[in-house]
Design an enzyme around this catalytic site. Structure first.
Site, PDB file in Angstrom:
ATOM      1  N   ASN A   8       4.586   6.462   3.246  1.00  8.04           N
ATOM      2  CA  ASN A   8       5.357   5.380   2.628  1.00  8.04           C
ATOM      3  C   ASN A   8       4.607   4.935   1.366  1.00  8.04           C
ATOM      4  O   ASN A   8       3.585   4.262   1.456  1.00  8.04           O
ATOM      5  CB  ASN A   8       5.489   4.221   3.637  1.00  8.04           C
ATOM      6  CG  ASN A   8       6.175   3.008   3.044  1.00  8.04           C
ATOM      7  OD1 ASN A   8       6.674   3.057   1.914  1.00  8.04           O
ATOM      8  ND2 ASN A   8       6.200   1.922   3.807  1.00  8.04           N
ATOM      9  N   LYS A  10       5.445   2.875  -0.853  1.00  2.00           N
ATOM     10  CA  LYS A  10       5.694   1.456  -1.182  1.00  2.00           C
ATOM     11  C   LYS A  10       6.005   1.308  -2.690  1.00  2.00           C
ATOM     12  O   LYS A  10       6.481   2.260  -3.309  1.00  2.00           O
ATOM     13  CB  LYS A  10       4.531   0.586  -0.705  1.00  2.00           C
ATOM     14  CG  LYS A  10       4.257   0.790   0.801  1.00  2.00           C
ATOM     15  CD  LYS A  10       3.398  -0.265   1.431  1.00  2.00           C
ATOM     16  CE  LYS A  10       3.188   0.052   2.914  1.00  2.00           C
ATOM     17  NZ  LYS A  10       2.385  -0.930   3.624  1.00  2.00           N
ATOM     18  N   HIS A  93      11.047  -2.338   7.778  1.00  2.00           N
ATOM     19  CA  HIS A  93       9.596  -2.456   7.584  1.00  2.00           C
ATOM     20  C   HIS A  93       9.190  -3.927   7.619  1.00  2.00           C
ATOM     21  O   HIS A  93       9.929  -4.791   7.131  1.00  2.00           O
ATOM     22  CB  HIS A  93       9.194  -1.821   6.248  1.00  2.00           C
ATOM     23  CG  HIS A  93       7.718  -1.620   6.133  1.00  2.00           C
ATOM     24  ND1 HIS A  93       6.863  -2.646   5.815  1.00  2.00           N
ATOM     25  CD2 HIS A  93       6.949  -0.525   6.333  1.00  2.00           C
ATOM     26  CE1 HIS A  93       5.621  -2.190   5.814  1.00  2.00           C
ATOM     27  NE2 HIS A  93       5.641  -0.901   6.126  1.00  2.00           N
ATOM     28  N   GLU A  95       7.195  -5.588   5.895  1.00  2.00           N
ATOM     29  CA  GLU A  95       7.142  -6.243   4.580  1.00  2.00           C
ATOM     30  C   GLU A  95       8.527  -6.737   4.173  1.00  2.00           C
ATOM     31  O   GLU A  95       8.657  -7.777   3.532  1.00  2.00           O
ATOM     32  CB  GLU A  95       6.561  -5.271   3.531  1.00  2.00           C
ATOM     33  CG  GLU A  95       5.055  -5.125   3.702  1.00  2.00           C
ATOM     34  CD  GLU A  95       4.488  -3.789   3.258  1.00  2.00           C
ATOM     35  OE1 GLU A  95       5.170  -3.013   2.566  1.00  2.00           O
ATOM     36  OE2 GLU A  95       3.325  -3.500   3.642  1.00  2.00           O
ATOM     37  N   GLU A 165       4.325  -0.125  14.165  1.00  2.00           N
ATOM     38  CA  GLU A 165       3.411  -0.621  13.137  1.00  2.00           C
ATOM     39  C   GLU A 165       3.040  -2.063  13.463  1.00  2.00           C
ATOM     40  O   GLU A 165       3.764  -2.991  13.056  1.00  2.00           O
ATOM     41  CB  GLU A 165       4.076  -0.577  11.752  1.00  2.00           C
ATOM     42  CG  GLU A 165       4.455   0.813  11.288  1.00  2.00           C
ATOM     43  CD  GLU A 165       4.453   0.940   9.759  1.00  2.00           C
ATOM     44  OE1 GLU A 165       3.832   1.891   9.269  1.00  2.00           O
ATOM     45  OE2 GLU A 165       5.035   0.089   9.066  1.00  2.00           O
ATOM     46  N   GLY A 171      -2.444  -2.513   6.277  1.00  2.00           N
ATOM     47  CA  GLY A 171      -3.217  -2.823   5.072  1.00  2.00           C
ATOM     48  C   GLY A 171      -4.461  -3.668   5.325  1.00  2.00           C
ATOM     49  O   GLY A 171      -5.060  -4.183   4.383  1.00  2.00           O
ATOM     50  N   SER A 211      -3.115   1.101   8.632  1.00  2.00           N
ATOM     51  CA  SER A 211      -4.496   1.427   8.256  1.00  2.00           C
ATOM     52  C   SER A 211      -4.943   2.832   8.668  1.00  2.00           C
ATOM     53  O   SER A 211      -6.117   3.054   8.981  1.00  2.00           O
ATOM     54  CB  SER A 211      -5.465   0.376   8.809  1.00  2.00           C
ATOM     55  OG  SER A 211      -5.201  -0.889   8.241  1.00  2.00           O
TER      56      SER A 211
HETATM   57  P1  13P Z   1      -1.207   0.979   5.520  1.00  2.00           P
HETATM   58  O1  13P Z   1      -1.418   2.406   5.936  1.00  2.00           O
HETATM   59  O2  13P Z   1      -1.564   0.700   4.105  1.00  2.00           O
HETATM   60  O3  13P Z   1      -1.819   0.028   6.493  1.00  2.00           O
HETATM   61  O4  13P Z   1       0.389   0.725   5.601  1.00  2.00           O
HETATM   62  C1  13P Z   1       1.091   1.138   6.721  1.00  2.00           C
HETATM   63  C2  13P Z   1       2.535   0.980   6.468  1.00  2.00           C
HETATM   64  O5  13P Z   1       3.012  -0.114   6.229  1.00  2.00           O
HETATM   65  C3  13P Z   1       3.364   2.190   6.471  1.00  2.00           C
HETATM   66  O6  13P Z   1       4.715   1.888   6.463  1.00  2.00           O
END
Ligand code: 13P
Length: 247
Positions: A8, A10, A93, A95, A165, A171, A211
């Site tokens: 992803n 982002k 997601h 976010e 997740e 993150g 992560s």
């Molecule tokens: P990170 O790997 O940066 O923690 O993000 C995971 C994520 O949100 C994948 O969709």
């Protein structure tokens, strides 16, 4: 066994960055036995699709509209994604939940839109830090599964991949233990068997995300009931992500 390794990207990479990334990354994963997908931003989808013509790497989008078409300024429909060659789409997601206030009901509509156009869905589920610390994560995961998959037919589940997740691991560098991931995977599969059938739960493909990097990917890939990874930050470095894809 073939694993699903999805990146992803982002909100990163302009067109030039994406070109550089494809140049570096695609060469390094040519021989990979795993199923690899990258999820660039909307503006990079068409370009990336062209870059992927000679590759087995799949293309996905990071979001879609819950509506078919019409007066929804700034939205992108399932049909539009399909027409530029996307095969998958991430839905729900954390976010988007946190920053854009997406609710389970909207996520449910988005899933139905995606499936209606033949897109595979990567549905993200996960508990907050508060829910984890107060042992409310089981309830939280069950509620998300139940509400986001509402009204779907069992045979549609083959086109849904669920990514566990935990929000507190995204993150942050804070990692769940393999035992915690396995427990969450069980909770998710159990709820799918309650809502659908035990066969559907058994067939379900589950990813872990949060992560993930080159150092820890193997331990997560070895977790019982986990079929792959959804990688965020580490997928931005072509080298590092290729290592994860080849593991
Ligand atoms: P990170 O790997 O940066 O923690 O993000 C995971 C994520 O949100 C994948 O969709």
């Amino acid at each position: 066994m073939k694993k699903l390794i999805y990146g992803n990207l982002k909100m990163n990479f302009n067109l030039k960055d994406m070109e550089n990334y494809c140049e570096l990354f695609l060469k390094k994963v040519e021989q990979s036995k795993n199923e690899i997908a990258i999820f660039p931003s909307f503006t990079n989808l068409m370009f990336t699709k062209q870059k992927l013509t000679a590759s087995k790497v799949l293309l996905g989008a990071q979001n879609l509209s819950s509506e078919v078409s019409g007066a929804y300024t700034g939205e992108i429909s399932a049909d539009m994604l399909k027409s530029v060659g996307a095969e998958l789409v991430i839905v729900g997601h954390s976010e988007r939940r946190k920053l854009f206030l997406e609710k389970n009901e909207t996520i449910n509509k988005k899933i139905k839109q995606a499936l209606s156009q033949g897109l595979k869905v990567v549905l993200c589920v996960g508990e907050t830090k508060y829910e984890r610390q107060n042992r409310k994560y089981k309830m939280a995961l069950e509620k998300i599964i139940s509400e986001t998959l509402k009204g779907l037919y069992e045979n549609e589940l083959k086109n849904i991949i669920i990514a566990y997740e935990p929000i507190w691991a995204i993150g942050t560098g804070v990692l769940p233990t393999v035992k915690e991931i396995e427990e969450a995977a069980n909770i998710i599969r159990n709820q799918v068997s309650v809502e659908f059938t035990s066969q559907a739960a058994k067939n379900l493909k589950l990813l872990y995300g949060g992560s993930v990097n080159t150092q820890n990917c193997k331990q997560f890939l070895g977790a019982n009931g986990i079929n792959g990874l959804l990688v965020g930050g580490a997928s931005l470095k072509a080298d590092e992500f290729a290592k994860i894809c080849n593991s």
